[in-house]
Design an enzyme around this catalytic site. Structure first.
Site, PDB file in Angstrom:
ATOM      1  N   ASP A 272      56.070 -44.236   1.435  1.00 21.12           N
ATOM      2  CA  ASP A 272      55.432 -44.070   0.466  1.00 21.12           C
ATOM      3  C   ASP A 272      55.633 -42.307   0.185  1.00 21.12           C
ATOM      4  O   ASP A 272      55.184 -41.569   0.974  1.00 21.12           O
ATOM      5  CB  ASP A 272      53.699 -44.173   0.357  1.00 21.12           C
ATOM      6  CG  ASP A 272      53.095 -43.714  -0.812  1.00 21.12           C
ATOM      7  OD1 ASP A 272      53.614 -42.955  -1.807  1.00 21.12           O
ATOM      8  OD2 ASP A 272      51.809 -44.019  -0.816  1.00 21.12           O
TER       9      ASP A 272
ATOM     10  N   ASP B 135      57.860 -44.769  -6.312  1.00 16.93           N
ATOM     11  CA  ASP B 135      58.009 -44.084  -5.065  1.00 16.93           C
ATOM     12  C   ASP B 135      57.363 -44.819  -3.791  1.00 16.93           C
ATOM     13  O   ASP B 135      57.305 -44.253  -2.793  1.00 16.93           O
ATOM     14  CB  ASP B 135      57.184 -42.983  -5.318  1.00 16.93           C
ATOM     15  CG  ASP B 135      55.762 -42.958  -5.058  1.00 16.93           C
ATOM     16  OD1 ASP B 135      55.235 -44.191  -5.415  1.00 16.93           O
ATOM     17  OD2 ASP B 135      54.978 -42.047  -4.604  1.00 16.93           O
ATOM     18  N   GLU B 136      57.663 -46.061  -3.878  1.00 19.11           N
ATOM     19  CA  GLU B 136      57.142 -47.034  -2.808  1.00 19.11           C
ATOM     20  C   GLU B 136      58.031 -47.978  -2.359  1.00 19.11           C
ATOM     21  O   GLU B 136      58.537 -48.682  -3.289  1.00 19.11           O
ATOM     22  CB  GLU B 136      55.603 -47.616  -2.695  1.00 19.11           C
ATOM     23  CG  GLU B 136      54.709 -46.681  -2.945  1.00 19.11           C
ATOM     24  CD  GLU B 136      53.331 -47.379  -2.974  1.00 19.11           C
ATOM     25  OE1 GLU B 136      53.210 -48.588  -2.501  1.00 19.11           O
ATOM     26  OE2 GLU B 136      52.498 -46.593  -3.645  1.00 19.11           O
TER      27      GLU B 136
HETATM   28  P1  TTP Z   1      50.996 -42.403  -6.009  1.00 17.61           P
HETATM   29  O1  TTP Z   1      51.939 -42.999  -4.836  1.00 17.61           O
HETATM   30  O2  TTP Z   1      49.750 -43.316  -6.059  1.00 17.61           O
HETATM   31  O3  TTP Z   1      50.624 -41.150  -5.818  1.00 17.61           O
HETATM   32  P2  TTP Z   1      51.721 -39.821  -5.374  1.00 17.61           P
HETATM   33  O4  TTP Z   1      52.814 -40.114  -4.992  1.00 17.61           O
HETATM   34  O5  TTP Z   1      51.515 -38.635  -6.537  1.00 17.61           O
HETATM   35  O6  TTP Z   1      50.845 -39.281  -4.128  1.00 17.61           O
HETATM   36  P3  TTP Z   1      50.512 -39.673  -2.733  1.00 17.61           P
HETATM   37  O7  TTP Z   1      51.029 -38.634  -2.035  1.00 17.61           O
HETATM   38  O8  TTP Z   1      49.024 -39.959  -2.784  1.00 17.61           O
HETATM   39  O9  TTP Z   1      51.278 -40.973  -2.507  1.00 17.61           O
HETATM   40  O10 TTP Z   1      51.828 -42.535  -7.286  1.00 17.61           O
HETATM   41  C1  TTP Z   1      53.351 -42.348  -7.676  1.00 17.61           C
HETATM   42  C2  TTP Z   1      53.602 -41.611  -8.829  1.00 17.61           C
HETATM   43  O11 TTP Z   1      52.890 -42.463  -9.702  1.00 17.61           O
HETATM   44  C3  TTP Z   1      52.836 -40.235  -8.963  1.00 17.61           C
HETATM   45  O12 TTP Z   1      53.625 -39.469  -8.246  1.00 17.61           O
HETATM   46  C4  TTP Z   1      52.603 -40.152 -10.353  1.00 17.61           C
HETATM   47  C5  TTP Z   1      52.324 -41.607 -10.897  1.00 17.61           C
HETATM   48  N1  TTP Z   1      51.002 -41.917 -11.252  1.00 17.61           N
HETATM   49  C6  TTP Z   1      50.500 -41.802 -12.589  1.00 17.61           C
HETATM   50  O13 TTP Z   1      51.422 -41.241 -13.515  1.00 17.61           O
HETATM   51  N2  TTP Z   1      49.153 -42.201 -12.771  1.00 17.61           N
HETATM   52  C7  TTP Z   1      48.355 -42.404 -11.784  1.00 17.61           C
HETATM   53  O14 TTP Z   1      47.192 -42.766 -12.068  1.00 17.61           O
HETATM   54  C8  TTP Z   1      48.897 -42.722 -10.407  1.00 17.61           C
HETATM   55  C9  TTP Z   1      47.962 -43.155  -9.383  1.00 17.61           C
HETATM   56  C10 TTP Z   1      50.370 -42.409 -10.347  1.00 17.61           C
HETATM   57 CA    CA Z   2      53.204 -41.745  -3.373  1.00 18.23          CA
END
Ligand code: TTP
Ligand code: CA
Length: 367
Positions: free
Chosen positions: A10, A110-111
């Protein structure tokens, strides 16, 4: 029972890391990725924020105006979301990860889940080395960090990757599963949202250990057959879901912005050649050919147009694709005298596996 080693990767604050790489002067500052609604200057919501900004309480989903208040006294950056760019980075990252896995399932932009059972020989020390290698590659090639979880199945791996962020690595070997899960709140199980959490709270259940004492029938009663059965097993750290390789793509496209707006076909050729080569490369990677080729024209007024032609016989050849794309864009410009191009795309669709050439095609091609 089936033994596996699954890795969940992730990326940390993904969109924010992408922007930091584009503009390295953002590093170290709070960075907020914004989805502007366009009503007023600050109306809209936060898409994500880097970890510096999170220290101030900024997170996904809050209004931009609120984020600005929280960061009032700091030198912070507010950057508009640029989804196509993140998709591009994501695609490269998934390819990189694919090289590190027996099988890969992309779970979101992103996962990804990586089945590494064979290459680690079911050995968790080897899996740890594998995770370090993934981190090293991500840093060297894309300058990004990720949080990684490793476990005997997808549910445990995903919960583990969430355990330590950013740049974390959490390894849960089969004998550690019960102890790892026991103290965690039930909401850490993927699929257990706010509503389910509240229901469980009414049953006096807040940790996974407590959850694992509920009988299947109580869970099915409260959550229905399929979620109930899933939660029952997840609480015990059990999950047989395979890492599913995505099916073959149905289309492959590349879009980019021209150096200068133009309506002269010659000015587009340089970019069209690049895009065509990239589409052709992707087609070959998948061992596919396309029967339909389109150019996508995004004009200065941001309207999107496309023009396509049949490729007979189906092809994955860069030169043929490039030739068709040049022809299509010239035709488009000729029939749209008011159009000025801003961005351009090349899209291959009607994809088929293999050369796509039937014996009849070959026969006809010989003339
Ligand atoms: P996430 O993996 O939930 O968040 P992240 O990568 O920003 O942070 P983390 O380090 O906690 O993993 O989401 C991946 C991408 O999806 C994030 O960079 C932006 C997008 N996203 C949105 O646009 N709106 C949202 O509400 C969420 C949760 C994510
Ligand atoms: Ca993420």
């Amino acid at each position: 029972m089936l033994q596996r080693v699954i890795m969940h990767v992730d990326l940390d604050a993904f969109y924010a890391q992408c922007e930091e790489n584009k503009a390295p002067n953002l590093r170290g500052k709070p960075v907020v990725i914004c989805v502007y609604s366009g009503r007023t200057e600050d109306s809209g919501a936060v898409s994500t924020a880097n970890y510096e900004a999170r220290k101030y309480g900024v997170k996904a989903g809050i209004p931009i105006a609120r984020a600005k208040k929280l960061l009032e006294s700091v030198d912070a950056a507010f950057v508009p979301m640029n989804h196509p760019y993140y998709e591009e980075v994501s695609e490269r990252i998934m390819e990189l990860l694919r090289n590190e896995a027996d099988a890969l399932e992309q779970a979101s932009i992103d996962e990804a889940f990586l089945d590494v059972s064979t290459r680690t020989d079911l050995n968790y020390t080897a899996a740890q080395e594998s995770a370090h290698e993934v981190k090293k590659q991500l840093r060297a090639q894309e300058n990004v960090t990720a949080s990684i979880g490793i476990g005997p199945n997808k549910v445990v791996a995903k919960i583990a990757s969430d355990q330590s962020k950013p740049d974390g690595l959490t390894i849960v070997s089969p004998q550690d599963v019960a102890g790892f899960l026991a103290p965690l709140p039930v909401g850490r199980i993927p699929g257990v949202g706010k509503k389910a959490e509240e229901k469980l709270a009414r049953l006096n259940v807040s940790t996974i250990a407590e959850l694992s004492t509920l009988t299947p029938s109580v869970l099915v009663e409260n959550f229905g057959k399929s979620l109930g059965a899933y939660v029952y097993r997840a609480a015990k750290g059990e999950d047989d879901e395979p890492v599913k390789e995505r099916g073959q793509p149905t289309q492959i496209s590349r879009i980019a912005t021209l150096k200068q707006n133009t309506r002269r076909p010659e000015d587009t050729y340089h970019l069209l050649i690049e895009l065509s080569a990239s589409v052709a490369e992707k087609l070959k990677e998948h061992g596919m050919t396309c029967k339909s080729l389109a150019v996508i024209a995004i004009l200065t007024d941001l309207t999107i147009h496309s023009r396509s032609k049949l490729m007979e016989p189906p092809t994955a050849d860069g030169w043929q694709i490039e030739t068709a794309a040049k022809q299509l864009i010239a035709e488009f410009l000729a029939s749209n005298p008011d159009a000025t191009l801003r961005r351009l795309g090349v899209k291959a669709s009607a994809l088929t596996k293999g050369t796509g050439q039937t014996d009849m095609d070959k026969f006809l091609a010989q003339g």
